[in-house]
Scaffold this active site. Sequence first.
Site, PDB file in Angstrom:
ATOM      1  N   LYS A  22       0.797  -1.346  -0.031  1.00 24.65           N
ATOM      2  CA  LYS A  22      -0.007   0.087   0.301  1.00 24.65           C
ATOM      3  C   LYS A  22       0.954   1.353  -0.015  1.00 24.65           C
ATOM      4  CE  LYS A  22      -1.574   1.617   4.089  1.00 24.65           C
ATOM      5  NZ  LYS A  22      -1.665   2.879   4.431  1.00 24.65           N
ATOM      6  N   ASN A  23       1.792   1.302   0.792  1.00 23.67           N
ATOM      7  CA  ASN A  23       2.604   2.539   1.033  1.00 23.67           C
ATOM      8  C   ASN A  23       3.745   2.602  -0.115  1.00 23.67           C
ATOM      9  OD1 ASN A  23       0.959   3.017   3.221  1.00 23.67           O
ATOM     10  ND2 ASN A  23       2.556   2.585   4.755  1.00 23.67           N
ATOM     11  N   CYS A 116      -4.826  12.969  12.468  1.00 24.99           N
ATOM     12  CA  CYS A 116      -5.812  11.567  12.503  1.00 24.99           C
ATOM     13  C   CYS A 116      -5.705  10.955  13.806  1.00 24.99           C
ATOM     14  CB  CYS A 116      -5.265  10.813  11.277  1.00 24.99           C
ATOM     15  SG  CYS A 116      -3.764   9.704  11.865  1.00 24.99           S
ATOM     16  N   ARG A 121       0.252  14.659  12.806  1.00 22.25           N
ATOM     17  CA  ARG A 121       0.496  14.309  11.469  1.00 22.25           C
ATOM     18  C   ARG A 121       1.055  15.410  10.518  1.00 22.25           C
ATOM     19  NH1 ARG A 121      -1.296   8.964  10.229  1.00 22.25           N
ATOM     20  NH2 ARG A 121       0.515   9.100   8.580  1.00 22.25           N
ATOM     21  N   ASP A 304       4.561   0.715  12.053  1.00 23.09           N
ATOM     22  CA  ASP A 304       3.425   0.126  11.582  1.00 23.09           C
ATOM     23  C   ASP A 304       3.221  -1.122  12.133  1.00 23.09           C
ATOM     24  OD1 ASP A 304       3.218   1.650   8.329  1.00 23.09           O
ATOM     25  OD2 ASP A 304       2.853   2.635  10.341  1.00 23.09           O
ATOM     26  N   ARG A 396      -8.595  -0.490   4.763  1.00 26.75           N
ATOM     27  CA  ARG A 396      -7.820   0.309   3.871  1.00 26.75           C
ATOM     28  C   ARG A 396      -6.585   0.027   3.458  1.00 26.75           C
ATOM     29  NH1 ARG A 396      -7.466   6.207   7.011  1.00 26.75           N
ATOM     30  NH2 ARG A 396      -6.363   6.158   5.200  1.00 26.75           N
TER      31      ARG A 396
END
Length: 416
Positions: A22-23, A116, A121, A304, A396
């Site tokens: 994803k990233n 968030c 952030r 993460d 997500r």
Amino acid sequence: MQKLKIRGGKALNGSVRISGAKNAALPIIAASLLSREPLALKNVPQLNDIGTMVRLLAQMGVQAKRDGEALTLTAAEITEKVAPYDLVKTMRASILVLGPLVARFGEAKVSLPGGCAIGARPVDLHIKGLEAMGAEIHIEGGYILARAKRLKGCKILSATVTVTGTENLMMAACLAEGTTILENAAREPEVVDLAKCLIAMGARISGHGTDRITIQGVDSLHAADYTVMPDRIETGTFLAAVAATGGDVTLSNAAPDTLDAVIDRLRESGAEITCTPDTIRIKAVMRPAPISLKTAPYPAFPTDMQAQFIALNCIASGTSVVTETIFENRFMHVQELLRLGARINIEGNTAIVHGVEQLTGATVMATDLRASACLVIAGLVAKGETIVDRIYHLDRGYDHIEAKLTSLGADIERVN
Ligand code: EPZ
């Protein structure tokens, strides 16, 4: 609101194919804005965040053609250089269109992402870097308004290591006049993957993967084909799940060399891990030993993966100390784990986890993407039934996670 219903206590066995990262895919999709020619991507994960980024680009005028894990993007005629609040507020990574828009079109109107669940952030370092390259930027009505005739390469020292900050500035520098040096750059594998894609498009980049990246600006970028790297956080999440439940699982289409810190710690917990260049096999037969860790930028232990390791430590054979140094509010999974019978106390940015023999199922609520993965792992080991609510967070960042877990023998289903 969809939920996951999990009956815990089963070991995981079999094999699972890891999806694209994803990233890495998010910045690479944004990079399509830098060229008027097609960018043909493979191994793009099927995730809500990817859909959001493609929608954002499509409303700017990018043509997108999706076929399973293949995605071709053509930014020939861009009509709108705007990233509106209603999209950006659902996905902060939308900030990644800022650098490419300013670099190629000399203008951009991008909503400030706002905070968030895991922290404030800020994006001040993205803005500072573009200003250093000659962009005129001001904030108005919650939007970043940027203009530049042509960005000029320069040396930029980032006060903090920022992954998307490095990615935004690296993309902007590709079309700037002259050479840009990014000092204290992020070294994450996803930054390297983006650099390799940009190089395939004709960019001149060196030093990616180190804390000093040099980009020589060119006048334009061209068409390219690129395959996105495997998702190292999805990989780490499955490894932590097997270490917690026990079992014997092989992960294919993986990239073991992008998660040494995670593999090292799992071996310390007692898991047996063997790797080939694109597979990882984990065997876990005994109760895991506690793993104390401190998160930090790559190649140190990734933030993460912090929540997933807290879940593992909940049932470890001792006490562990987990320190989160990247985000200021990334322990929201702890309150939910206490509902399952975990014994954890928080002192500032440190969680002290006293391992218990057994967790007991309950209803818990996901608060952010990796917290929801943590709760799934806890549900897989807890006795009885666990309901994980608000799993839109999970969707997500994890591609068909319950199907993959079911194929490994987990008793997990999605309910409305
Ligand atoms: C990226 O976020 C990832 N997201 C995050 O993954 C990941 O947790 C994070 O990097 C750290 O590895 C994507 O790549 C899309 P940062 P990013 O800028 O770039 C401070 C997930 O679960 N900072 O590296 O937003 C910031 O407050 C997500 O997939 C500034 O102060 O993170 C933080 O403390 C969650 N000013 C630190 O730097 C800035 O301008 C690192 O943040 C930018 C960042």
